[in-house]
Design an enzyme around this catalytic site. Sequence first.
Site, short mmCIF file in Angstrom:
data_model
loop_
_atom_site.label_atom_id
_atom_site.label_comp_id
_atom_site.label_asym_id
_atom_site.label_seq_id
_atom_site.Cartn_x
_atom_site.Cartn_y
_atom_site.Cartn_z
N ASN A 136 0.87 -1.17 0.00
CA ASN A 136 0.00 0.00 0.00
C ASN A 136 0.92 1.23 0.00
O ASN A 136 2.15 1.12 -0.01
CB ASN A 136 -1.01 -0.04 1.16
N THR B 271 -11.51 -2.36 6.04
CA THR B 271 -10.79 -3.55 6.52
C THR B 271 -10.84 -4.65 5.46
O THR B 271 -11.92 -4.98 4.97
CB THR B 271 -11.43 -4.10 7.81
N ASP C 222 -6.42 -7.05 1.01
CA ASP C 222 -6.37 -8.51 0.83
C ASP C 222 -7.36 -8.97 -0.24
O ASP C 222 -7.08 -9.90 -0.99
CB ASP C 222 -6.66 -9.21 2.16
P1 ADP Z 1 -4.72 -1.52 2.50
O1 ADP Z 1 -6.12 -1.85 2.91
O2 ADP Z 1 -3.85 -2.71 2.37
O3 ADP Z 1 -4.09 -0.39 3.27
P2 ADP Z 1 -5.55 0.27 0.37
O4 ADP Z 1 -6.15 1.16 1.40
O5 ADP Z 1 -4.60 0.90 -0.58
O6 ADP Z 1 -4.83 -1.00 0.98
O7 ADP Z 1 -6.75 -0.38 -0.46
C1 ADP Z 1 -6.53 -1.45 -1.35
C2 ADP Z 1 -7.42 -1.28 -2.57
O8 ADP Z 1 -8.78 -1.29 -2.12
C3 ADP Z 1 -7.25 0.02 -3.31
O9 ADP Z 1 -6.23 -0.06 -4.28
C4 ADP Z 1 -8.62 0.18 -3.94
O10 ADP Z 1 -8.72 -0.63 -5.10
C5 ADP Z 1 -9.55 -0.39 -2.89
N1 ADP Z 1 -10.08 0.67 -2.01
C6 ADP Z 1 -9.66 1.01 -0.78
N2 ADP Z 1 -10.37 2.04 -0.28
C7 ADP Z 1 -11.28 2.34 -1.23
C8 ADP Z 1 -12.33 3.33 -1.33
N3 ADP Z 1 -12.58 4.21 -0.34
N4 ADP Z 1 -13.06 3.34 -2.47
C9 ADP Z 1 -12.83 2.46 -3.47
N5 ADP Z 1 -11.87 1.53 -3.44
C10 ADP Z 1 -11.10 1.48 -2.33
NA NA Z 2 -15.24 -4.34 4.33
#
Ligand code: ADP
Ligand code: NA
Length: 294
Positions: free
Chosen positions: A182, A241, A245
Amino acid sequence: MTGIAVLGSTNMDLVAYVDRAPERGETVTGRELRTVPGGKGANQAVAAARAGGEVTMIGAVGDDEYGTELRSGLEHAGVDTDLLHTAEGPSGTAHIVVDDTGANSIVVIPGANGTVTALGPGEMAAIAGAELLLLQLELPMSAVIEGARTAHAQGVRTILTPSPVQPLPSELLDCVDLLVPNEHEATALSGFTDPHAAARHLLGQVPAVVITLGAKGCLYAARGGEPVLFPAPEVNAVDTTGAGDTFVGTLAVALGERRPVPEALAWASAAAALCVQRPGASASMPYRTEIDAA
Ligand code: ADP
Ligand code: NA
């Protein structure tokens, strides 16, 4: 079906919901305790199985009640648990405090996960026979490296989620085909806060990188090309959350099916966007038909 081996952690998440997290030395009264199956390995395994992969989970649970529950949860999701050992002692647990702002603090106690220090012939054969291997960093590094080496020697592609983030030994990086940090992990690994700069730096260590950027989407870069941003679908997020994954598990299935990278990334982004619109981690992971419909 795409054969996917996951070498990783299985934890029971013990989530305490509080108005305000306790300061050092302080006790607060919380509202509710939720017990939810987790662990990055198990979460990725469930996401991949729901997306249509044929998934084998390699790792260990404890000989306690959590172990029984974690195993049956994976089996219920369609994950093969023949190589998920039952170790003497407690299962891995994650002790999570979530406050009213949604911010959390987490203590992970590896338990049975910590017993997975080396691979046996059965584990090696499962990795060698898979299309893809998924790795994270919640098992002892010796096992992670052995898994990556086994895959590399057999031409099995390896996807590494570098979480919890830590310095990565070159003997591991040399065997990784795709690194999926991330934004925070990409910065920690590269020293660059700008994702484009981080991606370029990481390409010095692995052939391809996907940096996930939360609501902004993800940045894909492969050696010989410029980083490309794939925006995430705009959705109303209620619980992120398990988003990362879900993204990785789904991406693995698409790549295993030899779908072109842009198509695979769009499909994984659709799955992760579905996950964030529902509460919970593994419970909110979408099924293949839902991802196709999105
Ligand atoms: P982690 O949960 O491992 O910190 P991220 O926050 O970067 O990883 O989220 C992983 C993926 O989930 C993102 O690349 C995106 O595709 C999706 N995602 C996360 N948050 C959002 C959101 N608010 N809206 C749409 N997609 C999301
Ligand atoms: Na969720």
